[in-house]
Write an enzyme that holds these catalytic residues in place. Structure first.
Site, PDB file in Angstrom:
ATOM      1  N   PRO A  77      41.900   0.955  60.742  1.00  0.00           N
ATOM      2  CA  PRO A  77      42.134   2.294  60.171  1.00  0.00           C
ATOM      3  C   PRO A  77      42.691   3.350  61.132  1.00  0.00           C
ATOM      4  O   PRO A  77      42.020   4.333  61.445  1.00  0.00           O
ATOM      5  CB  PRO A  77      40.747   2.682  59.656  1.00  0.00           C
ATOM      6  CG  PRO A  77      39.810   2.011  60.603  1.00  0.00           C
ATOM      7  CD  PRO A  77      40.456   0.690  60.918  1.00  0.00           C
ATOM      8  N   CYS A  78      43.922   3.184  61.520  1.00  0.00           N
ATOM      9  CA  CYS A  78      44.554   4.173  62.399  1.00  0.00           C
ATOM     10  C   CYS A  78      44.727   5.515  61.691  1.00  0.00           C
ATOM     11  O   CYS A  78      44.882   6.551  62.338  1.00  0.00           O
ATOM     12  CB  CYS A  78      45.893   3.660  62.922  1.00  0.00           C
ATOM     13  SG  CYS A  78      47.022   3.068  61.656  1.00  0.00           S
ATOM     14  N   HIS A  79      44.709   5.527  60.348  1.00  0.00           N
ATOM     15  CA  HIS A  79      44.847   6.778  59.605  1.00  0.00           C
ATOM     16  C   HIS A  79      43.606   7.655  59.719  1.00  0.00           C
ATOM     17  O   HIS A  79      43.615   8.797  59.275  1.00  0.00           O
ATOM     18  CB  HIS A  79      45.157   6.494  58.126  1.00  0.00           C
ATOM     19  CG  HIS A  79      44.110   5.713  57.401  1.00  0.00           C
ATOM     20  ND1 HIS A  79      43.888   4.380  57.639  1.00  0.00           N
ATOM     21  CD2 HIS A  79      43.214   6.083  56.446  1.00  0.00           C
ATOM     22  CE1 HIS A  79      42.916   3.948  56.856  1.00  0.00           C
ATOM     23  NE2 HIS A  79      42.482   4.966  56.123  1.00  0.00           N
TER      24      HIS A  79
END
Length: 202
Positions: free
Chosen positions: A135-137
């Protein structure tokens, strides 16, 4: 042998491209994003088992759920530093955010050093080849600023607030005119997904 498969997002946003070595997922990127360069040529198209599992995960995620399983993935050419950043991203709870500085401090503490570069962390986050699943977001700049997304913030034409409202309308069962998001706006969409995650937790 490399394999590839295209996942059609249920809400009409940019499709998602998957790549695998036949056993694990090796790339998950939005069509039209700069990350498409991570794909190698000569791949065979088809819904192999790992893609089927990833499709199930994406179906659940895009329906507003927090999947309780993770498809097997492998990051090719992974350095020790990039692995440490990916591990930190995977610890971020659904619907929450951390900053690049938070990750830098955590890695520095584990390594027994005084300081780690937030900029280096940002570079590693930007190189994440497994979008959404890793989950880089959920990683933001200091003060919550939205930086470092693959499509570039300067290309987000409508502002995340308006998309967030439309996403929340959708979550409440109301129609929203947001079904034709352009590829370069995909990153804004992910930010709005994060806002929707937070709403689902309440």
């Amino acid at each position: 042998m490399k394999y590839t498969y295209t996942y059609q997002t249920p809400e009409g946003f940019s499709d998602i491209l998957m790549q695998s070595d036949g056993e694990a997922l090796t790339a998950l990127v939005f069509e039209g994003s700069r990350d498409i360069k991570k794909f190698s040529g000569g791949a065979k198209e088809g819904l192999i088992p790992i893609f089927g599992e990833t499709v199930k995960w994406l179906d659940e995620y895009f329906s507003g759920k927090n999947p309780d399983f993770t498809p097997k993935y492998k990051i090719e050419g992974l350095t020790l530093f990039r692995k440490s950043v990916a591990d930190e991203m995977n610890k971020i709870p659904y619907g929450e955010t951390v900053t690049y500085a938070d990750i830098a401090r955590s890695i520095a503490k584990k390594r027994g050093i005084l300081k780690m570069s937030s900029q280096a962390v940002g570079g590693a986050v930007a190189r994440n080849p497994i979008a959404i699943l890793i989950p880089c977001h959920r990683v933001v700049g200091t003060g919550g600023s939205l930086t470092g997304f693959g499509g570039g913030l300067k290309n987000i034409g409508m502002g995340c607030g308006s998309w967030a409202v439309k996403m929340e309308q959708h979550a409440g069962g109301k129609p929203g005119p947001y079904t034709h998001l352009r590829a370069h706006e995909t990153d804004c969409y992910l930010v709005c997904r994060l806002l929707l995650e937070k709403k689902k937790k309440k």
